[in-house]
Write an enzyme that holds these catalytic residues in place. Structure first.
Site, short mmCIF file in Angstrom:
data_model
loop_
_atom_site.label_atom_id
_atom_site.label_comp_id
_atom_site.label_asym_id
_atom_site.label_seq_id
_atom_site.Cartn_x
_atom_site.Cartn_y
_atom_site.Cartn_z
N GLN A 116 2.29 -6.06 -2.99
CA GLN A 116 2.63 -6.09 -1.55
C GLN A 116 3.95 -5.33 -1.27
O GLN A 116 4.32 -4.49 -2.06
CB GLN A 116 2.70 -7.53 -1.01
N GLY A 172 -4.06 -4.69 -4.63
CA GLY A 172 -5.06 -3.73 -5.09
C GLY A 172 -4.35 -2.49 -5.56
O GLY A 172 -3.71 -1.81 -4.77
N HIS A 173 -4.38 -2.24 -6.85
CA HIS A 173 -3.72 -1.06 -7.40
C HIS A 173 -4.77 -0.12 -7.97
O HIS A 173 -5.56 -0.51 -8.80
CB HIS A 173 -2.71 -1.46 -8.48
N LYS A 187 2.00 2.05 -5.19
CA LYS A 187 2.68 1.52 -6.38
C LYS A 187 1.88 1.77 -7.66
O LYS A 187 2.45 1.99 -8.71
CB LYS A 187 2.92 0.00 -6.23
N ASP A 238 0.81 -1.22 0.00
CA ASP A 238 0.00 0.00 0.00
C ASP A 238 0.85 1.27 0.00
O ASP A 238 0.46 2.29 0.56
CB ASP A 238 -0.96 0.03 1.22
P1 IMP Z 1 -2.49 -12.88 2.07
O1 IMP Z 1 -1.55 -12.35 1.06
O2 IMP Z 1 -3.94 -12.71 1.69
O3 IMP Z 1 -2.18 -14.30 2.47
O4 IMP Z 1 -2.33 -12.02 3.41
C1 IMP Z 1 -1.15 -12.08 4.21
C2 IMP Z 1 -0.77 -10.70 4.76
O5 IMP Z 1 -0.39 -9.85 3.69
C3 IMP Z 1 -1.90 -9.99 5.49
O6 IMP Z 1 -1.35 -9.22 6.52
C4 IMP Z 1 -2.47 -9.07 4.43
O7 IMP Z 1 -3.12 -7.95 4.98
C5 IMP Z 1 -1.19 -8.67 3.70
N1 IMP Z 1 -1.41 -8.26 2.31
C6 IMP Z 1 -1.65 -9.07 1.25
N2 IMP Z 1 -1.77 -8.34 0.14
C7 IMP Z 1 -1.58 -7.06 0.48
C8 IMP Z 1 -1.54 -5.83 -0.27
O8 IMP Z 1 -1.69 -5.79 -1.49
N3 IMP Z 1 -1.29 -4.70 0.46
C9 IMP Z 1 -1.08 -4.74 1.80
N4 IMP Z 1 -1.10 -5.86 2.53
C10 IMP Z 1 -1.35 -7.01 1.87
#
Ligand code: IMP
Length: 430
Positions: free
Chosen positions: A224, A40-41, A16, A13
């Site tokens: 991420q 999420g972009h 990007k 977040d």
């Molecule tokens: P997962 O990727 O859904 O397995 O989530 C694992 C961790 O990564 C959690 O803390 C999510 O909130 C975080 N996370 C996954 N994708 C994103 C992203 O695009 N932005 C911020 N945090 C993310």
């Protein structure tokens, strides 16, 4: 020709989407190399807002090739919906503009169910995932039981693969009190979706090698952030992929020399969604103010993000791990109006001073930040397009960030609008 990889240098977040969009105008190919629709972009182009999750940001730009690399995990039903939504906004998506690596693992409905069941099981198991099945799909990939895009093309292979996956998953589901998977219904839904995915399937490694030989510019789009990396993040509160720049090569099928410049995206303060350590987290009015001014709600889950001061110690660490050559500093304007700003320069642990975040969870939890204070500014930095438009204290803050992280600012973003950017060094310049 320099290819560029863009990676998040905090917990995701970092903004990007805008930077990748800005760079994608200069690129010929835009490739995703890890993660899935947990990302999420948000792109704002001529006032139109595009929300992308699985699709590379290049899809909204005419004449570019967008690529989903093998390092990604792909939910085919989600992708079809996302493509329909973007098409409804007037964007053309065809097999000439979008390619999916044939060896990309698929996220199936039972991956999401498993992800959510584990999250709801108890507080110890909870990671705070996005619930999209990302972790279970990556587990199946390394467990050698995942179904990949190419498997959709041959029914006999598909049946074998599904049966292989079900042996494992039904045993697991039994233990978790979930119903066994309906084999035939799953096969039917895979057969239904296959014709909508297969036209995009391609040997991406080969296409990219050809593009490289032709001197085309490739932009690798990370999702991420480094602190969510499966190896180097705040484990176990991480995502299930390598998100650092090294993954750009293995996640697309190119050698490491394909990456010329690594741009790290860094927010002028810190946020995180989900559980896990966060040394500079604020539970006071300042934290609330950062969240409100920065609109800190997740693009994918709508969850409120945790907010805190800029942690230079962590970003110095992630710059080293990702080999970041320059950063794009985003959301500086959110700091407008603070009387005093704090930057974390290191930690105190059991009476000792540390200049990095240790690996052990118990130590991470006990690290307390050591802060340096800087004077804030009352003027607005929003929309600034040159250094001359920035207040002196804002420039001082940026310079201090550079010094502390040991990495120069290549770009400074001062609003979600793509042109509100101060360019110091074009990442695509040789
Ligand atoms: P997962 O990727 O859904 O397995 O989530 C694992 C961790 O990564 C959690 O803390 C999510 O909130 C975080 N996370 C996954 N994708 C994103 C992203 O695009 N932005 C911020 N945090 C993310």
């Amino acid at each position: 020709m320099a290819n560029v990889v863009v990676v998040g240098a905090q917990w995701g977040d970092e903004g990007k989407g805008k930077i990748v969009d800005w760079l994608s105008e200069r690129a010929d190919v835009i490739a995703r190399f890890q993660g899935g629709h947990n990302a999420g972009h948000t792109l704002v182009i001529d006032g139109e807002v595009y929300k992308l999750h699985a699709l590379p940001s290049g899809v909204v730009r005419r004449g570019k090739l967008s690529v989903i690399g093998n390092g990604v995990v792909l939910d085919p039903w989600h992708l079809v919906k996302e493509i329909a939504g973007i098409r409804a906004q007037g964007v053309e998506i065809t097999p000439e503009t979008l390619m999916i690596a044939e060896n990309t693992p698929l996220i199936l409905p039972f991956h999401g169910e498993l992800d959510r069941a584990r999250e709801n099981q108890n507080a110890v198991a909870k990671i705070g995932t996005t619930g999209r099945g990302i972790g279970p799909a990556y587990e199946d990939k390394v467990g050698r039981r995942v179904i990949r895009v190419a498997d959709l093309a041959d029914d006999a292979t598909l049946v074998t693969r599904v049966e292989r996956a079900l042996v494992h998953h039904n045993a697991l589901r039994n233990g978790l009190g979930l119903e066994p998977i309906d084999r035939d219904a799953l096969l039917d839904s895979l057969r239904d979706i296959a014709p909508q995915i297969l036209p995009y399937a391609a040997p991406v490694w080969k296409v990219l090698a050809e593009k490289r030989a032709q001197g085309k510019r490739i932009l690798f789009e990370g999702a991420q952030g480094a602190l969510l990396d499966i190896d180097f993040g705040t484990y176990p509160f991480v995502t299930s992929s390598n998100v650092i720049a090294g993954q750009a090569a293995t996640g697309t099928g190119m050698g490491p020399s394909a990456v010329g410049y690594t741009l790290g995206i860094v927010k002028a303060y810190t946020t995180r969604v989900g559980e896990g350590p966060f040394p500079t987290e604020l539970h006071d009015e300042d934290g609330q103010r950062l969240g409100e001014r920065g609109h800190e709600f997740g693009t994918t889950t709508g969850r409120k993000r945790r907010c805190g001061w800029f942690d230079a110690c962590l970003v110095r660490q992630t710059c080293a791990i990702s080999g970041i050559a320059g950063i794009a500093l985003t959301k500086l304007d959110v700091l407008d109006g603070f009387e005093t700003l704090k930057i974390c320069t290191g930690y105190e642990l059991d009476g000792a001073r540390l200049d990095y975040l240790p690996t052990a969870s118990d130590k991470q939890a006990r690290c307390t930040p050591v802060y340096e204070e800087l004077p804030g500014w009352s003027e607005t930095t929003a929309g600034a397009r040159s250094w001359a438009e920035l207040p002196a204290n804002a420039i001082k803050y940026v310079r201090r960030v550079e010094e502390l992280i040991g990495c120069p600012v290549a770009m400074l973003s001062t609003s979600p609008e793509r042109d509100d950017t101060i360019l110091v060094r074009d990442p695509f310049a040789d």
